[in-house]
Design an enzyme around this catalytic site. Sequence first.
Site, PDB file in Angstrom:
ATOM      1  N   PHE A 167       0.815  -1.216   0.000  1.00  0.00           N
ATOM      2  CA  PHE A 167       0.000   0.000   0.000  1.00  0.00           C
ATOM      3  C   PHE A 167       0.850   1.268   0.000  1.00  0.00           C
ATOM      4  O   PHE A 167       0.376   2.342  -0.344  1.00  0.00           O
ATOM      5  CB  PHE A 167      -0.971   0.000   1.194  1.00  0.00           C
ATOM      6  CG  PHE A 167      -0.437   0.659   2.435  1.00  0.00           C
ATOM      7  CD1 PHE A 167       0.361  -0.025   3.321  1.00  0.00           C
ATOM      8  CD2 PHE A 167      -0.750   1.988   2.714  1.00  0.00           C
ATOM      9  CE1 PHE A 167       0.857   0.591   4.461  1.00  0.00           C
ATOM     10  CE2 PHE A 167      -0.266   2.610   3.850  1.00  0.00           C
ATOM     11  CZ  PHE A 167       0.548   1.908   4.731  1.00  0.00           C
ATOM     12  N   LYS A 168       2.132   1.150   0.365  1.00  0.00           N
ATOM     13  CA  LYS A 168       3.000   2.329   0.356  1.00  0.00           C
ATOM     14  C   LYS A 168       3.050   2.991  -1.026  1.00  0.00           C
ATOM     15  O   LYS A 168       3.332   4.177  -1.143  1.00  0.00           O
ATOM     16  CB  LYS A 168       4.422   1.944   0.775  1.00  0.00           C
ATOM     17  CG  LYS A 168       4.552   1.178   2.083  1.00  0.00           C
ATOM     18  CD  LYS A 168       4.269   2.041   3.289  1.00  0.00           C
ATOM     19  CE  LYS A 168       4.811   1.477   4.589  1.00  0.00           C
ATOM     20  NZ  LYS A 168       4.240   0.201   5.055  1.00  0.00           N
ATOM     21  N   ASP A 169       2.809   2.193  -2.072  1.00  0.00           N
ATOM     22  CA  ASP A 169       2.809   2.759  -3.419  1.00  0.00           C
ATOM     23  C   ASP A 169       1.783   3.875  -3.577  1.00  0.00           C
ATOM     24  O   ASP A 169       1.990   4.785  -4.378  1.00  0.00           O
ATOM     25  CB  ASP A 169       2.473   1.671  -4.453  1.00  0.00           C
ATOM     26  CG  ASP A 169       3.612   0.681  -4.667  1.00  0.00           C
ATOM     27  OD1 ASP A 169       4.781   1.091  -4.593  1.00  0.00           O
ATOM     28  OD2 ASP A 169       3.318  -0.496  -4.912  1.00  0.00           O
ATOM     29  N   THR A 213       8.202   0.322   2.663  1.00  0.00           N
ATOM     30  CA  THR A 213       8.458   1.709   2.280  1.00  0.00           C
ATOM     31  C   THR A 213       9.714   1.804   1.414  1.00  0.00           C
ATOM     32  O   THR A 213       9.761   2.557   0.449  1.00  0.00           O
ATOM     33  CB  THR A 213       8.656   2.586   3.532  1.00  0.00           C
ATOM     34  OG1 THR A 213       7.446   2.585   4.262  1.00  0.00           O
ATOM     35  CG2 THR A 213       8.992   4.014   3.161  1.00  0.00           C
TER      36      THR A 213
END
Length: 492
Positions: A109-111, A144
């Site tokens: 989800f860091k994208d 990350t």
Amino acid sequence: MQYLSTRSHDEKAASAEAVLRGLAPDGGLYVPEAIPAAGLSEEALLSLDQYALTAHILKKLLSDLPAAAVEAAVRDGYSGKFETEDLTPTVPVAGAHVLELYHGPTSAFKDMALCLLPRLIAASSQACGVKEDVLVLTATSGDTGKAALAGFADAPHTRVMVFYPEGGVSEVQRAQMVTQEGKNVCVCAVRGNFDDAQRGVKDVFARFAGKNVRLSSANSINIGRLAPQVAYYFKAYADLRRAGIVQSGAPADFVVPTGNFGNILAGYIAKRMGLPVGTLVCASNENDVLTEFLQTGVYDRRRTFHKTASPSMDILVSSNLERLLYFASDGNAPLVAELMRQLAETGMYRVPEALLARIQGEFACGKADDTAAFDAIRRVWESEGYLMDPHTAVAWRVYEAYRASGRCKNPAVVLSTASPYKFAPAMLEALGIPVPENGFDAMEQLHGVTGAPVPAALAALRQKPVLHRDVIDPCGMLAYVEQKADQAQWAK
Ligand SMILES: *Cc1c(COP(=O)(O)O)cnc(C)c1O
């Protein structure tokens, strides 16, 4: 929009400056002077696509960046990078909804934020008239790092340096980072855990004396990381509305697998901007420092650090909790500064009763160890044919307990933060299948069992040469950064 430090109202910065700096000079985190209203009618919420919705939220939170630059950042940052047409699908699973946030280029989800951050930093740099390169420092618990590397690789006028805990990330996470190409990227292992790496990065910020570059951060201490995450809460809510799951204006609860408290804090900001968010449920793995805090008001990091099957949540010092303390105390910066001083000096703090009560009014919590998470993975796979990664499974398990407690009165969204293929050995173990020694063999085996497609970028990793081999002690981080910052290029 002005930003203030959580620790002092004297530290003001425009949003562009806050994005560039990452951390406030006094060590606090930047927070908006007043959280802006989203200013979205229901009609607008339901008609905007995710690009327009994200740009709308970013323009509210980063209001002194040129609107055209923000729109371009969203368009160019996301276009063509996702494996699904819907960037973040909301999928019904056994009476709840799973918000899949992992279809971006690095399968985590860091994208969602790190596809945009390089462009936001470039726009901020321009808005502030900065001439030197920006060096983005990042401590990573696994995801990350790669998302920042992918986002910043070969981006003009920026360099990115990633520190990861040696032995503290999954084999695939490590392979993703150490094979990263690009003239402006640097990856280094730290002998320690994530907290050591994160403390080291904060220390570099405080003491760095290099002249050729400006430091910034890709961690969720940077408001430029948080702002894009606010947007997908609006998108998920719009999905529930369109599907008729929630009625107009009625709240939805969100269950979030939590580590550094960035993702769930974005949900809190969405709520303060006017989104009908009911309860935010904070899910912890065995490193349950946040669960204990939300139950007792005592934050105590003096405890055993556990390595779990959800490594991106193996964190004892959750940076973004500082922002919640600030917001929930109506901006009591002296109180926040005092609590953070106590945390640094004694390893713990206790918040006043009234503050705890306010936080408890909006947050619920729960923990799930590996056994419980693996049990959830297997059950949901067997009964629903739905596969979730170990981080998501922690949240799912906490959701089940929350529902069973009778407190869950609203439709619930469980945030899914990574592709199961990033953690294939753990997935096989959870499914009761013998685990091959090699992580890539495990990936293929998981594919064989479930038939779910392997993300192309992960499948390709096996053939890539290792380009980054540095390993240092946490106390060597400052010298390492200063030495690297002096080199004109890092090309191998
Ligand atoms: C980073 C991460 C988390 C934790 O998110 P925070 O914003 O740090 O709370 C959870 N799951 C995965 C897969 C992650 O990469």
